[in-house]
Motif scaffolding. Structure first.
Motif, PDB file in Angstrom:
ATOM      1  N   SER A 195       0.797  -1.156   0.114  1.00 41.80           N
ATOM      2  CA  SER A 195      -0.097   0.188  -0.119  1.00 41.80           C
ATOM      3  C   SER A 195       0.907   1.189  -0.116  1.00 41.80           C
ATOM      4  N   ASN A 196       2.125   1.016   0.275  1.00 43.00           N
ATOM      5  CA  ASN A 196       2.986   2.388  -0.070  1.00 43.00           C
ATOM      6  C   ASN A 196       4.152   2.092  -0.830  1.00 43.00           C
ATOM      7  N   THR A 197       3.660   2.535  -2.220  1.00 53.57           N
ATOM      8  CA  THR A 197       4.760   1.935  -3.300  1.00 53.57           C
ATOM      9  C   THR A 197       5.960   2.811  -3.428  1.00 53.57           C
ATOM     10  N   SER A 198       6.059   3.552  -2.502  1.00 50.04           N
ATOM     11  CA  SER A 198       7.291   4.275  -2.329  1.00 50.04           C
ATOM     12  C   SER A 198       8.388   3.357  -1.822  1.00 50.04           C
ATOM     13  N   LEU A 199       7.956   2.246  -1.326  1.00 51.74           N
ATOM     14  CA  LEU A 199       8.847   1.411  -0.481  1.00 51.74           C
ATOM     15  C   LEU A 199       9.086   0.120  -1.336  1.00 51.74           C
ATOM     16  N   TYR A 200      10.256  -0.091  -1.617  1.00 48.95           N
ATOM     17  CA  TYR A 200      10.694  -1.217  -2.608  1.00 48.95           C
ATOM     18  C   TYR A 200      10.952  -2.443  -1.768  1.00 48.95           C
ATOM     19  N   LEU A 201      10.371  -3.579  -1.640  1.00 49.70           N
ATOM     20  CA  LEU A 201      10.374  -4.775  -0.879  1.00 49.70           C
ATOM     21  C   LEU A 201      11.528  -5.463  -1.269  1.00 49.70           C
ATOM     22  N   LEU A 202      12.398  -5.953  -0.481  1.00 50.01           N
ATOM     23  CA  LEU A 202      13.496  -6.907  -0.736  1.00 50.01           C
ATOM     24  C   LEU A 202      13.709  -8.347  -0.278  1.00 50.01           C
ATOM     25  N   ASN A 203      12.346  -8.561   0.161  1.00 47.36           N
ATOM     26  CA  ASN A 203      12.245 -10.144   0.595  1.00 47.36           C
ATOM     27  C   ASN A 203      12.467 -11.066  -0.553  1.00 47.36           C
ATOM     28  N   SER A 204      12.519 -12.355  -0.383  1.00 50.04           N
ATOM     29  CA  SER A 204      12.679 -13.273  -1.141  1.00 50.04           C
ATOM     30  C   SER A 204      11.445 -13.458  -2.147  1.00 50.04           C
ATOM     31  N   VAL A 205      10.353 -12.857  -1.637  1.00 52.68           N
ATOM     32  CA  VAL A 205       9.306 -12.749  -2.687  1.00 52.68           C
ATOM     33  C   VAL A 205       9.295 -11.736  -3.786  1.00 52.68           C
ATOM     34  N   ASN A 206      10.396 -10.917  -3.605  1.00 52.05           N
ATOM     35  CA  ASN A 206      10.719 -10.190  -4.815  1.00 52.05           C
ATOM     36  C   ASN A 206      11.623 -10.998  -5.831  1.00 52.05           C
ATOM     37  N   PRO A 207      11.199 -11.497  -6.835  1.00 51.41           N
ATOM     38  CA  PRO A 207      11.674 -12.268  -7.625  1.00 51.41           C
ATOM     39  C   PRO A 207      13.221 -12.045  -8.198  1.00 51.41           C
ATOM     40  N   TYR A 208      13.502 -10.666  -8.119  1.00 54.65           N
ATOM     41  CA  TYR A 208      14.911 -10.372  -8.572  1.00 54.65           C
ATOM     42  C   TYR A 208      15.773 -10.861  -7.663  1.00 54.65           C
ATOM     43  N   ARG A 209      15.614 -10.763  -6.271  1.00 53.79           N
ATOM     44  CA  ARG A 209      16.459 -11.194  -5.273  1.00 53.79           C
ATOM     45  C   ARG A 209      16.866 -12.759  -5.501  1.00 53.79           C
ATOM     46  N   ILE A 210      15.863 -13.650  -5.799  1.00 51.03           N
ATOM     47  CA  ILE A 210      16.375 -14.922  -6.339  1.00 51.03           C
ATOM     48  C   ILE A 210      17.265 -15.077  -7.453  1.00 51.03           C
ATOM     49  N   GLU A 211      17.014 -14.294  -8.335  1.00 48.39           N
ATOM     50  CA  GLU A 211      17.951 -14.168  -9.681  1.00 48.39           C
ATOM     51  C   GLU A 211      19.541 -13.977  -9.230  1.00 48.39           C
TER      52      GLU A 211
END
Ligand SMILES: *Cc1c(COP(=O)(O)O)cnc(C)c1O
Ligand SMILES: [Zn+2]
Length: 410
Positions: A195-211
């Protein structure tokens, strides 16, 4: 680099700039996917040998645009140790330890963060956030500092190993301790980021981290002189890493660089083992553990986000899931430190403990080429050693007293 995001459940596709952390139509996890025909054209694997062993050696396989800044602290390129003495103890002839504690902030999380924070910069984010059992927050805080971004970390109150908390604070993260465990922290920060798109989430649900983390597989293959090990053993918490390593080996296979895949074995702590339970029961869904408990705080997770990817990795590779007790973890942490000179945190001891158990059960053969991934450095959690290992003794500062203490007196 050309790619898109794809839902692992309904296979819906999203453009690469999408910052969603779940599929909009079914809610399942997303993964980065490529056109492998294109990649086969553009990847020249012999070129990799001319670059230092590191995450960015494999940049053609990482989804960052060409001109984008790489936020790097020198991640990857960790040692693959031949573990002859532990091998001898366990009756194995071809054992290796991939020591991820050698990364800049002391865990494999840096492989994901170098790409994740680079992505944050690429899309113009100013704030990055994560929930963490400790190492993700340490890594995020360091990479955010390097990039000049604000970092926010949400951690379970009182359950973070001292070294990890110190890192997050030192690198200037805004640290919020919540009343609750990691699972509660992840749920809360995920809602916050949605709900706050100014925050970029970097848990592993973010597929880029897995990459970023999939480069662990590439390095193992490179370090074994471009051979695939028979078996790879990984500690499993939120289950992003085992999924990432499996994806890395699958990439190599898709590119025609390898002709077979390794068996993936995941190890969970007995008090936090929902994926192992599902695997054993032959169920295709996990039942979350309400109050996960283990001294291995990095894998003290009851509701792993990437459970589905992990089950696919293990089943798809002909591998398995195992559990180990806290006692087995501490024992493995100690014998690895004393036989190989490799000091790891308790969560990392679980891959070694799982190996021991599986060798004893006959599930791993003595001539198998086995790679155990040790995920984090032992200095992260010095309190465990102080509390659980032998205590130092105090003696008077004279020769005689030292001789008596050491049994050197005739
Ligand atoms: C994060 C972490 C794990 C667990 O990895 P997942 O990707 O959550 O399964 C294991 N060991 C250490 C040291 C970690 O930091
Ligand atoms: Zn979907």
């Amino acid at each position: 680099m050309d790619h898109h995001l794809e839902c692992i459940g309904c296979r819906a596709r999203y453009p690469s700039i999408e910052t969603a952390y779940a599929c909009k139509s079914c809610g399942d996890l997303l993964e980065v996917s490529y056109d492998y025909d294109d990649l086969r054209e553009s990847v020249n694997a012999s070129l990799w040998k001319s670059r230092p062993l590191s995450v960015w050696r494999y940049e053609e396989l990482l989804p960052l645009d060409k001109g984008s800044v790489k936020v790097s602290l020198g991640e990857g390129g960790t040692t693959l140790h031949r573990a002859a003495r532990v091998g001898k103890l366990l009756g194995l002839n071809d054992l290796y330890v991939k020591n991820e504690g050698e990364n800049p902030t002391g865990s494999f999380k840096d492989r994901g963060m170098t790409l994740g924070v680079s992505k944050a910069v690429e899309i113009g984010a100013k704030k990055v956030a994560c929930a963490s059992t400790g190492n993700t927050s340490a890594s995020l805080a360091a990479y955010a500092a390097k990039a000049g971004l604000e970092s926010i970390v949400v951690i379970p109150h009182g359950k973070i190993a001292l070294g990890k908390l110190a890192q997050a604070i030192a690198h200037g993260a805004r640290v919020l301790q919540i009343e609750g465990n990691f699972d509660d922290a992840l749920k809360a920060v995920l809602r916050l980021a949605q709900s706050n798109t100014s925050l970029y989430l970097l848990n592993s649900v973010n597929p880029y981290r897995i990459e970023g983390q999939k480069t662990l597989a590439y390095e193992i293959w490179d370090q074994l002189e471009r051979k695939v090990p028979d078996t790879v053993i990984v500690p499993v918490g939120n289950a992003g890493n085992i999924s990432a390593i499996w994806k890395g080996f699958q990439d190599l296979s898709q590119l025609g660089l390898i002709s077979h895949l390794p068996r993936m074995i995941g190890v969970q702590a007995q008090g936090a083992s929902p994926i192992t339970e599902a695997f054993r029961r032959g169920q295709c869904r996990i039942r979350p553990v309400q109050n996960p408990e283990t001294i291995a705080t990095a894998i003290r997770i009851g509701s792993p986000a990437s459970w589905k990817k992990a089950l696919r990795a293990v089943k798809g590779s002909g591998g398995l899931m195992e559990t180990v007790t806290d006692e087995e973890i501490l024992d493995a942490q100690k014998f690895l430190a004393r036989l190989e000179g490799i000091f790891v945190e308790p969560a990392s001891g679980s891959s070694i403990a799982g190996l021991k158990k599986l060798v004893e059960a006959g599930a791993i053969g003595k001539d198998e080429n086995v790679v155990c991934v040790t995920t984090g450095h032992g200095l992260k959690d010095p309190e465990i050693v102080q509390r659980m290992f032998e205590k130092p003794i105090t003696v008077k500062a004279d020769q005689r007293s030292l001789e008596i203490a050491l049994g050197l007196n005739r």
